[in-house]
Design a protein around this motif. Structure first.
Motif, PDB file in Angstrom:
ATOM      1  N   GLY A  54      41.753  49.890  28.111  1.00  0.00           N
ATOM      2  CA  GLY A  54      42.645  48.846  27.626  1.00  0.00           C
ATOM      3  C   GLY A  54      42.313  47.471  28.172  1.00  0.00           C
ATOM      4  O   GLY A  54      41.674  47.343  29.214  1.00  0.00           O
ATOM      5  N   THR A  55      42.747  46.451  27.455  1.00  0.00           N
ATOM      6  CA  THR A  55      42.679  45.073  27.939  1.00  0.00           C
ATOM      7  C   THR A  55      44.018  44.396  27.682  1.00  0.00           C
ATOM      8  O   THR A  55      44.722  44.703  26.722  1.00  0.00           O
ATOM      9  CB  THR A  55      41.565  44.250  27.250  1.00  0.00           C
ATOM     10  OG1 THR A  55      41.798  44.223  25.844  1.00  0.00           O
ATOM     11  CG2 THR A  55      40.189  44.796  27.558  1.00  0.00           C
ATOM     12  N   LEU A  56      44.349  43.473  28.555  1.00  0.00           N
ATOM     13  CA  LEU A  56      45.574  42.697  28.473  1.00  0.00           C
ATOM     14  C   LEU A  56      45.186  41.232  28.478  1.00  0.00           C
ATOM     15  O   LEU A  56      44.428  40.797  29.350  1.00  0.00           O
ATOM     16  CB  LEU A  56      46.468  43.023  29.667  1.00  0.00           C
ATOM     17  CG  LEU A  56      47.855  42.426  29.695  1.00  0.00           C
ATOM     18  CD1 LEU A  56      48.700  43.023  28.568  1.00  0.00           C
ATOM     19  CD2 LEU A  56      48.503  42.688  31.042  1.00  0.00           C
ATOM     20  N   THR A  57      45.675  40.472  27.501  1.00  0.00           N
ATOM     21  CA  THR A  57      45.377  39.037  27.414  1.00  0.00           C
ATOM     22  C   THR A  57      46.673  38.253  27.500  1.00  0.00           C
ATOM     23  O   THR A  57      47.613  38.499  26.742  1.00  0.00           O
ATOM     24  CB  THR A  57      44.653  38.694  26.098  1.00  0.00           C
ATOM     25  OG1 THR A  57      43.447  39.448  26.023  1.00  0.00           O
ATOM     26  CG2 THR A  57      44.326  37.208  26.041  1.00  0.00           C
ATOM     27  N   LEU A  58      46.722  37.308  28.422  1.00  0.00           N
ATOM     28  CA  LEU A  58      47.864  36.419  28.593  1.00  0.00           C
ATOM     29  C   LEU A  58      47.399  35.003  28.291  1.00  0.00           C
ATOM     30  O   LEU A  58      46.382  34.550  28.829  1.00  0.00           O
ATOM     31  CB  LEU A  58      48.399  36.494  30.027  1.00  0.00           C
ATOM     32  CG  LEU A  58      49.493  35.503  30.393  1.00  0.00           C
ATOM     33  CD1 LEU A  58      50.740  35.743  29.547  1.00  0.00           C
ATOM     34  CD2 LEU A  58      49.823  35.593  31.859  1.00  0.00           C
ATOM     35  N   THR A  59      48.132  34.320  27.406  1.00  0.00           N
ATOM     36  CA  THR A  59      47.799  32.942  27.042  1.00  0.00           C
ATOM     37  C   THR A  59      49.034  32.072  27.208  1.00  0.00           C
ATOM     38  O   THR A  59      50.117  32.429  26.734  1.00  0.00           O
ATOM     39  CB  THR A  59      47.308  32.861  25.583  1.00  0.00           C
ATOM     40  OG1 THR A  59      46.168  33.704  25.432  1.00  0.00           O
ATOM     41  CG2 THR A  59      46.938  31.441  25.217  1.00  0.00           C
ATOM     42  N   VAL A  60      48.870  30.960  27.896  1.00  0.00           N
ATOM     43  CA  VAL A  60      49.927  29.965  28.068  1.00  0.00           C
ATOM     44  C   VAL A  60      49.340  28.629  27.628  1.00  0.00           C
ATOM     45  O   VAL A  60      48.338  28.174  28.168  1.00  0.00           O
ATOM     46  CB  VAL A  60      50.411  29.886  29.533  1.00  0.00           C
ATOM     47  CG1 VAL A  60      51.466  28.810  29.687  1.00  0.00           C
ATOM     48  CG2 VAL A  60      50.926  31.229  29.996  1.00  0.00           C
TER      49      VAL A  60
END
Length: 151
Positions: free
Chosen positions: A43-49
């Protein structure tokens, strides 16, 4: 934009950028921050702000936050699953460059993809390109006639 050496041009990048300049009747400052990290074996988790602040000479300033979180999971070599959540809060810069969210908007999308020998299956709910989730489900089957995909 700044790419970090350990996360740069890789499958788990981290990016930070800042832009500023005249826009409309004031100045616009934009910050973009995004990081993708491994979340387990597959899995991968991407956080964008992402936030914008338009500082106006007359009238109230326009400040808007655009945040998203996405998770993808590679089930096996031929299938994957993904889910994304996005939220926009605040007032967009004026003149507005295409976004129509004023106040709070949110979106969720879920997708599944499976490759077979002569076809592919896509199933999705929502639309990752809209500001607000429209209740819709999409089922797409692609048939390859005469050869496998990529030949």
């Amino acid at each position: 934009m700044n790419n970090f050496p350990n996360h740069g041009a890789a499958s788990t990048p981290t990016n930070i950028s800042y832009s500023t300049g005249r826009y409309g009747a004031g100045r616009l400052d934009t910050w973009f921050r995004s990081s993708t990290m491994r979340a387990g074996e597959r899995g991968t988790l991407t956080l964008t702000v992402n936030n914008t602040a338009q500082w106006l000479r007359l009238g109230p300033d326009n400040v808007q936050w655009f945040d998203s979180l996405a998770y993808t999971y590679q089930i096996d070599r031929d299938s994957s699953f993904g889910i994304g959540i996005r939220k926009v809060i605040g007032m967009p810069p004026q003149p507005n460059g295409g976004g129509d969210c004023i106040g709070t908007c949110s979106n969720i999308s879920v997708a599944y993809h499976k490759r077979f020998k002569h076809e592919e299956l896509y199933a999705a709910y929502g639309d990752p390109n809209t500001l607000v989730t429209v209740p819709q489900a999409i089922l797409k089957i692609i048939f390859y006639v005469g050869s496998q995909k990529g030949t």
